[in-house]
Design an enzyme around this catalytic site. Structure first.
Site, mmCIF file in Angstrom:
data_model
loop_
_atom_site.group_PDB
_atom_site.id
_atom_site.type_symbol
_atom_site.label_atom_id
_atom_site.label_comp_id
_atom_site.label_asym_id
_atom_site.label_seq_id
_atom_site.Cartn_x
_atom_site.Cartn_y
_atom_site.Cartn_z
ATOM 1 N N TRP A 191 1.408 5.706 -1.540
ATOM 2 C CA TRP A 191 1.244 6.799 -2.504
ATOM 3 C C TRP A 191 2.452 6.940 -3.417
ATOM 4 O O TRP A 191 2.966 8.043 -3.615
ATOM 5 C CB TRP A 191 0.954 8.096 -1.754
ATOM 6 C CG TRP A 191 -0.496 8.226 -1.483
ATOM 7 C CD1 TRP A 191 -1.230 7.497 -0.589
ATOM 8 C CD2 TRP A 191 -1.406 9.133 -2.107
ATOM 9 N NE1 TRP A 191 -2.547 7.912 -0.624
ATOM 10 C CE2 TRP A 191 -2.663 8.910 -1.542
ATOM 11 C CE3 TRP A 191 -1.265 10.118 -3.087
ATOM 12 C CZ2 TRP A 191 -3.805 9.634 -1.926
ATOM 13 C CZ3 TRP A 191 -2.388 10.845 -3.465
ATOM 14 C CH2 TRP A 191 -3.638 10.590 -2.888
ATOM 15 N N TYR A 240 0.827 -1.202 0.000
ATOM 16 C CA TYR A 240 0.000 0.000 0.000
ATOM 17 C C TYR A 240 0.867 1.260 0.000
ATOM 18 O O TYR A 240 1.874 1.311 0.696
ATOM 19 C CB TYR A 240 -0.888 0.026 1.250
ATOM 20 C CG TYR A 240 -1.710 1.277 1.342
ATOM 21 C CD1 TYR A 240 -2.839 1.430 0.553
ATOM 22 C CD2 TYR A 240 -1.336 2.324 2.178
ATOM 23 C CE1 TYR A 240 -3.587 2.596 0.609
ATOM 24 C CE2 TYR A 240 -2.087 3.484 2.243
ATOM 25 C CZ TYR A 240 -3.207 3.619 1.455
ATOM 26 O OH TYR A 240 -3.947 4.771 1.507
HETATM 27 N N1 LIG Z 1 -1.423 8.614 12.510
HETATM 28 C C1 LIG Z 1 -1.860 8.598 11.247
HETATM 29 N N2 LIG Z 1 -1.351 7.725 10.366
HETATM 30 C C2 LIG Z 1 -1.763 7.733 9.092
HETATM 31 C C3 LIG Z 1 -2.751 8.657 8.652
HETATM 32 C C4 LIG Z 1 -3.297 9.556 9.606
HETATM 33 O O1 LIG Z 1 -4.182 10.387 9.292
HETATM 34 N N3 LIG Z 1 -2.821 9.505 10.887
HETATM 35 N N4 LIG Z 1 -3.160 8.639 7.337
HETATM 36 C C5 LIG Z 1 -3.056 7.392 6.619
HETATM 37 C C6 LIG Z 1 -3.293 7.602 5.198
HETATM 38 S S1 LIG Z 1 -4.810 8.288 4.771
HETATM 39 C C7 LIG Z 1 -2.422 7.208 4.241
HETATM 40 S S2 LIG Z 1 -2.918 7.298 2.599
HETATM 41 C C8 LIG Z 1 -1.111 6.641 4.587
HETATM 42 C C9 LIG Z 1 0.004 7.107 3.645
HETATM 43 O O2 LIG Z 1 1.057 6.233 3.666
HETATM 44 P P1 LIG Z 1 2.025 6.055 2.394
HETATM 45 O O3 LIG Z 1 1.257 6.125 1.142
HETATM 46 O O4 LIG Z 1 2.829 4.841 2.645
HETATM 47 O O5 LIG Z 1 2.929 7.367 2.547
HETATM 48 P P2 LIG Z 1 3.931 8.059 1.523
HETATM 49 O O6 LIG Z 1 4.796 8.911 2.369
HETATM 50 O O7 LIG Z 1 3.194 8.736 0.446
HETATM 51 O O8 LIG Z 1 4.788 6.865 0.970
HETATM 52 C C10 LIG Z 1 5.028 6.643 -0.377
HETATM 53 C C11 LIG Z 1 6.432 6.082 -0.538
HETATM 54 O O9 LIG Z 1 6.594 5.695 -1.897
HETATM 55 C C12 LIG Z 1 7.883 6.100 -2.343
HETATM 56 N N5 LIG Z 1 7.815 6.255 -3.815
HETATM 57 C C13 LIG Z 1 7.398 7.330 -4.518
HETATM 58 N N6 LIG Z 1 7.474 7.078 -5.840
HETATM 59 C C14 LIG Z 1 7.963 5.833 -5.973
HETATM 60 C C15 LIG Z 1 8.262 5.018 -7.104
HETATM 61 O O10 LIG Z 1 8.107 5.406 -8.258
HETATM 62 N N7 LIG Z 1 8.733 3.764 -6.852
HETATM 63 C C16 LIG Z 1 8.938 3.302 -5.591
HETATM 64 N N8 LIG Z 1 9.391 2.062 -5.456
HETATM 65 N N9 LIG Z 1 8.669 4.063 -4.513
HETATM 66 C C17 LIG Z 1 8.191 5.297 -4.697
HETATM 67 C C18 LIG Z 1 8.160 7.376 -1.599
HETATM 68 O O11 LIG Z 1 9.547 7.631 -1.566
HETATM 69 C C19 LIG Z 1 7.512 7.105 -0.235
HETATM 70 O O12 LIG Z 1 8.451 6.556 0.652
HETATM 71 O O13 LIG Z 1 -0.770 7.002 5.927
HETATM 72 C C20 LIG Z 1 -1.759 6.626 6.861
HETATM 73 N N10 LIG Z 1 -1.248 6.828 8.202
HETATM 74 N N1 LIG Z 2 -0.940 18.390 1.613
HETATM 75 C C1 LIG Z 2 -1.417 17.145 1.737
HETATM 76 N N2 LIG Z 2 -2.593 16.798 1.145
HETATM 77 C C2 LIG Z 2 -3.088 15.545 1.316
HETATM 78 C C3 LIG Z 2 -2.393 14.546 2.024
HETATM 79 C C4 LIG Z 2 -1.162 14.933 2.645
HETATM 80 O O1 LIG Z 2 -0.503 14.115 3.317
HETATM 81 N N3 LIG Z 2 -0.710 16.219 2.474
HETATM 82 N N4 LIG Z 2 -2.908 13.261 2.118
HETATM 83 C C5 LIG Z 2 -3.926 12.869 1.152
HETATM 84 C C6 LIG Z 2 -4.620 11.657 1.589
HETATM 85 S S1 LIG Z 2 -3.947 10.141 1.216
HETATM 86 C C7 LIG Z 2 -5.798 11.690 2.220
HETATM 87 S S2 LIG Z 2 -6.522 10.238 2.728
HETATM 88 C C8 LIG Z 2 -6.474 12.960 2.489
HETATM 89 C C9 LIG Z 2 -6.830 13.065 3.961
HETATM 90 O O2 LIG Z 2 -7.922 13.886 4.145
HETATM 91 P P1 LIG Z 2 -8.567 13.956 5.610
HETATM 92 O O3 LIG Z 2 -8.638 12.619 6.198
HETATM 93 O O4 LIG Z 2 -9.814 14.735 5.524
HETATM 94 O O5 LIG Z 2 -7.415 14.785 6.359
HETATM 95 P P2 LIG Z 2 -7.029 14.874 7.916
HETATM 96 O O6 LIG Z 2 -5.980 15.923 7.992
HETATM 97 O O7 LIG Z 2 -6.740 13.554 8.509
HETATM 98 O O8 LIG Z 2 -8.341 15.400 8.619
HETATM 99 C C10 LIG Z 2 -8.988 16.596 8.201
HETATM 100 C C11 LIG Z 2 -9.304 17.472 9.394
HETATM 101 O O9 LIG Z 2 -10.046 16.713 10.325
HETATM 102 C C12 LIG Z 2 -9.653 17.083 11.626
HETATM 103 N N5 LIG Z 2 -10.045 16.010 12.541
HETATM 104 C C13 LIG Z 2 -9.350 14.907 12.897
HETATM 105 N N6 LIG Z 2 -10.066 14.155 13.757
HETATM 106 C C14 LIG Z 2 -11.261 14.788 13.911
HETATM 107 C C15 LIG Z 2 -12.448 14.498 14.650
HETATM 108 O O10 LIG Z 2 -12.547 13.505 15.359
HETATM 109 N N7 LIG Z 2 -13.479 15.375 14.519
HETATM 110 C C16 LIG Z 2 -13.409 16.503 13.764
HETATM 111 N N8 LIG Z 2 -14.474 17.281 13.684
HETATM 112 N N9 LIG Z 2 -12.280 16.813 13.085
HETATM 113 C C17 LIG Z 2 -11.241 15.956 13.149
HETATM 114 C C18 LIG Z 2 -8.180 17.347 11.508
HETATM 115 O O11 LIG Z 2 -7.750 18.202 12.552
HETATM 116 C C19 LIG Z 2 -8.071 17.976 10.135
HETATM 117 O O12 LIG Z 2 -8.087 19.381 10.199
HETATM 118 O O13 LIG Z 2 -5.670 14.082 2.180
HETATM 119 C C20 LIG Z 2 -4.951 13.971 0.968
HETATM 120 N N10 LIG Z 2 -4.286 15.239 0.733
HETATM 121 MO MO LIG Z 3 -4.936 8.517 2.470
#
Ligand SMILES: Nc1nc2c(c(=O)[nH]1)N[C@H]1C(S)=C(S)[C@@H](COP(=O)(O)OP(=O)(O)OC[C@H]3O[C@@H](n4cnc5c(=O)[nH]c(N)nc54)[C@H](O)[C@@H]3O)O[C@H]1N2
Ligand SMILES: Nc1nc2c(c(=O)[nH]1)N[C@H]1C(S)=C(S)[C@@H](COP(=O)(O)OP(=O)(O)OC[C@H]3O[C@@H](n4cnc5c(=O)[nH]c(N)nc54)[C@H](O)[C@@H]3O)O[C@H]1N2
Ligand SMILES: [Mo]
Length: 828
Positions: free
Chosen positions: A156, A154
């Site tokens: 990005w 999994y």
């Molecule tokens: N506490 C907490 N944890 C969370 C979240 C949260 O809200 N709170 N959010 C969750 C969510 S929504 C998500 S989506 C995940 C994100 O978790 P990830 O998707 O695992 O996070 P990224 O940092 O985007 O990792 C992508 C990796 O891919 C590598 N990469 C980029 N391009 C390439 C390529 O072309 N080839 C290869 N082999 N590698 C490449 C980058 O260097 C990077 O290390 O985290 C989750 N974890």
């Molecule tokens: N710049 C940037 N953009 C991104 C990403 C990134 O890492 N960086 N990640 C991408 C990805 S994979 C995803 S999944 C999306 C994530 O999109 P979201 O999941 O919507 O993003 P979060 O920042 O986890 O949460 C949004 C807001 O919810 C608030 N929040 C958290 N818990 C609670 C709660 O219990 N109640 C309420 N009311 N608010 C709460 C946080 O403080 C934050 O301001 O964003 C995408 N876009």
């Molecule tokens: Mo995500």
């Protein structure tokens, strides 16, 4: 001096225009052709167009070296993520050569796996590394089978329809006998499983009511747990940032925007919105309080509920306290969520008298019982009766990938397929495609590794965990993204072999046995579209510079491995990089022709070095989600058993789970502001970062904009800081029973008292891995603290925002953050 911060940014930071020639050029003209930077000094200078999740990019290359980068299409607000292409290419954290962990090389597949993350690295040749991997696959496949190989991978990974690392890994694994994959994702783990029961669709990754109708008809936008001006800086393909532009346009109309969030987010500040601070994890009580007010004041839309929903009566019994003796009134809600009673009642009055769009973000469902928030929001919207009307109802993707930006008419490019049946038109959320033979809910990974053979509940079915002996990860960073890192460290020691394809020495690469150096997307040719929903542009992703050091493309790595397994032709279909791109482009070309939209031939498009732009029809601009359903629910039923919105779901009720009822309801989570302890008196929330995409770009100069004493910033309320003797800019230790991290304090009133905010994506940097039970993370990765527990038996999603901690001022010498440097002996 106070630092700019991902979660406490100052307004001026956004208003400042870019000094980059590129950004300036495109801001004024929006034409990529004019991007070529006027440069009198360099002899050889060109601007190459490419793209990333953070949008279409122009990169200035001088004498073969990338020197600066910026947007290739106009942006209303500067997106600094677009400015660091050179940092990414020439970073100190790049993996230079294929590397094998010393103990593993001595004893492949039978090494001391507790040495992962602290062994020395040995440089090997590409052939040695590929032969080693090939041999290991053959061994594991012959001793067991595909059930022992986890290839879910999994993450990005970079944009691009060809060089999609995860898809390529799956293609290789499918060509050689299959693999174990995963279900769902970390983004919407809970919502995407409950929504089909309620609405008949996944909802979270669907096009939204068009922004044009929002601008025209909406009176109140409610950003409920959503921070779109941060999260729209990226998209799954490449952001077109139209969502940000629309939010700015809406702001200019002077109409109301309300943010319901524990943090006064960047969006709240930039849009000058009303902030209603609320405790983390208490949105269901808040929504119930509003719903209760509606019913007692007879303001709920009974006609809508009758015609378009089913099971409301059962829910109402619960709401009014007939089930458990507790009326879910505003007074009850207020005690839990911290929002004053009169504010809750006023929200009920405003929502029911004005055209209101509830824009639900996802942070609130990334927690225990996360299924309930979105179900309850649909229920509340049903009671308000505006679903299917222009500008009213709910929307779960306005903050993501520019949902609501009208879908254009043109063509959609093809993309690489994980399966071998040449289905090359996968678009959208490709991680949800099903190519694995068996799979488990993604966020259960540590549990799977620790407990092979264990059976769990999932969405009305039983899943038995496989026994994973080999993990291959390409394009994700589990040691940053997964909850409860200390448990993951132990779980990660179970498999015999772990292989990681990476660009950088990420925490995950450091925990592998075999690490292969991979190119960035700027070192290869590819194609992408923008917008995800809008499909507004086709962007050439042209190679900017030669691969650095010995980096190779994932495609070439898996083609080489396929060759060793005797299936090279199956994998490559005899095509070169450019053959594939032409092939993908042709699908768009053919579709566009059917739509009577003219596109240049591939060669001309590639030569022109600029994105193709498609336009949206008037019909698309007026599109209203659930408009047809509202018009005629019999002719256009939903995909639920009843064809209606299921406020009560018989299907869910019959699963008989004690942590998810047949209707949306409040379950007290194990850890939240309402049950903190003297040892851990603060709730922790972990939003997504403004200056990164998760862990990506953490190693670039953008870090200077937010790091506090070279640590991840933690947002702490003024009073909480004061009682702890913490001053702005102090290094603090955040801890609970699961782990401990250092971070840099940002003391502010922009967070509700009793909660601290630490963004996800900070690289895990353990001080003494393997030497202590709970090593100190020097950098501030929040997942060292979070809980690794499923949202419920229904979705088994991840629950990072269910977490309590203590914070103290760190005294003594703070250990240096070292995770952005080369690991021991890797520089060989
Ligand atoms: N506490 C907490 N944890 C969370 C979240 C949260 O809200 N709170 N959010 C969750 C969510 S929504 C998500 S989506 C995940 C994100 O978790 P990830 O998707 O695992 O996070 P990224 O940092 O985007 O990792 C992508 C990796 O891919 C590598 N990469 C980029 N391009 C390439 C390529 O072309 N080839 C290869 N082999 N590698 C490449 C980058 O260097 C990077 O290390 O985290 C989750 N974890
Ligand atoms: N710049 C940037 N953009 C991104 C990403 C990134 O890492 N960086 N990640 C991408 C990805 S994979 C995803 S999944 C999306 C994530 O999109 P979201 O999941 O919507 O993003 P979060 O920042 O986890 O949460 C949004 C807001 O919810 C608030 N929040 C958290 N818990 C609670 C709660 O219990 N109640 C309420 N009311 N608010 C709460 C946080 O403080 C934050 O301001 O964003 C995408 N876009
Ligand atoms: Mo995500």
């Amino acid at each position: 001096m106070k630092k700019e911060n991902t979660i406490d940014l100052k307004r001026r930071e956004f208003l400042k225009n870019s000094s980059l020639g590129i950004a300036g050029a495109s801001l004024s003209s929006g034409v990529v052709g004019t991007l070529v930077a006027p440069n009198a000094v360099a002899t050889e200078s060109k601007t190459v167009v490419t793209a990333a999740h953070w949008g279409p990019l122009g990169v200035v290359v001088e004498n073969g070296k990338a020197v600066k980068s910026g947007p290739a299409i106009p942006t209303v607000i500067e997106n600094e993520l677009q400015s660091v292409v050179p940092d990414q290419l020439y970073s100190e954290t790049r993996i230079k050569y294929p590397m094998v962990r010393k103990g593993y090389l001595a004893n492949p597949g039978k090494s001391d796996t507790t040495m992962r993350g602290r062994d020395e690295w040995v440089r090997v040749t590409w052939d040695q590394a590929l032969d080693l991997i090939d041999k290991e696959f053959k061994r594991v496949r012959s001793e067991g089978g595909f059930e022992n190989i986890f290839g879910g991978s999994y993450g990005w990974k970079s944009s691009g329809s060809l060089h999609s690392s995860r898809t390529l890994l799956h293609r290789y694994l499918n060509a050689t006998g299959g693999f174990v994959g995963h279900k769902g994702d970390y983004s919407t783990g809970a919502a995407q499983v409950i929504m089909p029961h309620v609405l008949g669709t996944i909802e979270v990754y669907e096009q939204q009511t068009s922004w044009e109708t929002i601008l025209e008809s909406t009176d109140i936008i409610v950003l409920w747990s959503a921070n779109p001006l941060t999260t729209l800086r990226i998209a799954w393909t490449a952001t077109d940032q139209q969502g940000i532009e629309y939010f700015k346009k809406y702001q200019a109309t002077g109409k109301r925007i309300i943010c319901i969030d524990p943090i006064k987010s960047e969006t709240c500040k930039m849009l000058n919105a009303e902030w209603i601070p609320t405790n983390t994890a208490t949105d269901v009580p808040l929504m119930l309080g509003i719903a209760h007010t509606l019913v007692t004041q007879d303001k709920h839309d009974k006609a809508f509920l009758k015609k378009y929903t089913t099971g409301y009566a059962k829910f109402e019994e619960y709401l009014l306290g007939k089930v458990d003796g507790q009326a879910k009134d505003a007074e009850w809600a207020s005690k839990l969520c911290g929002v004053p009673v009169d504010v809750i009642k006023q929200l009920a009055a405003d929502f029911s008298s004005k055209r209101t769009m509830l824009m639900g973000g996802w942070g609130m469902q990334r927690q225990r019982h996360g299924e309930q928030t979105h179900w309850m929001m649909v229920t509340l919207a049903s009671m308000l009766g505006q679903i299917g009307l222009p500008g009213g109802g709910f929307g779960f993707s306005y903050h993501y990938s520019n949902g609501g930006a009208p879908t254009t008419t043109g063509g959609v490019i093809g993309s690489m397929s994980a399966t071998l049946d040449s289905d090359t038109t996968n678009t959208g959320q490709s991680w949800l495609s099903k190519s694995a033979k068996i799979s488990f809910p993604l966020a259960r990974i540590a549990d799977v590794l620790l407990n092979p053979g264990k059976t769990i509940q999932y969405n009305g079915t039983e899943i038995t965990y496989p026994d994973i002996k080999l993990i291959y990860w390409a394009g994700g960073n589990p040691f940053v993204h997964h909850q409860d890192t200390n448990t993951l460290v132990k779980a990660w020691q179970k498999p015999e072999t772990i292989i990681v394809n990476e660009i950088n020495w990420t925490p995950t690469a450091r925990m592998a046995d075999i690490v292969l150096p991979i190119t960035t997307s700027y070192e290869r040719n590819d194609l992408t579209m923008t917008g995800d929903y809008s499909m507004m542009h086709i962007v050439p992703m042209k190679q900017v510079v030669e691969p650095q050091f010995e980096a190779r493309n994932d495609y070439d790595v898996f083609a080489e491995l396929a060759k060793r397994a005797g299936v090279e032709d199956k994998f490559t279909e005899g095509k070169t990089e450019m053959d594939w791109l032409k092939f993908f482009y042709q699908s768009a070309f053919d579709a566009a022709r059917k739509n009577r939209v003219l596109m240049p031939k591939f060669e001309k498009f590639w030569e022109e070095n600029k994105p193709i732009t498609f336009n949206a029809s008037e019909k698309a601009k007026k599109w209203v989600r659930y408009g047809e359903f509202r018009e005629d629910p019999l002719l256009n039923p939903l995909g639920t058993p009843s064809g209606k919105i299921e406020i009560y779901s018989d299907t869910v009720a019959k699963m008989n789970y004690d942590d998810c009822r047949g209707y949306p309801s409040w379950f007290e989570p194990e850890e939240f502001s309402g049950n903190v302890t003297p040892e851990h008196p603060l709730a922790l929330v972990t939003p997504h970062p403004y200056y990164r995409l998760h862990s990506q770009l953490a190693h670039t100069s953008l870090r200077q904009k937010y790091a506090v004493k070279d640590r991840e910033p933690v947002l702490i309320h003024t009073e909480d800081a004061k009682t702890r003797g913490i001053a702005d800019g102090d290094i603090v230790r955040i801890f609970n029973g699961r782990g401990q991290v250092l971070a840099g304090a940002i003391v502010s009133d922009n967070i509700i008292k009793g909660t601290v905010g630490l963004c996800e994506g900070a690289w895990y940097d353990p001080l003494d891995l393997g030497m202590s039970e709970k090593p100190l993370c020097k950098n501030g990765c929040p997942n060292v603290l979070t809980m690794d527990i499923g949202t419920s038996n229904l979705a088994q999603g991840n629950s990072p925002n269910t977490c309590i901690v203590q914070v103290e001022k760190f005294t003594g010498e703070a250990p240096e953050v070292t995770v952005f440097k080369q690991p021991k002996q890797a520089n060989a």
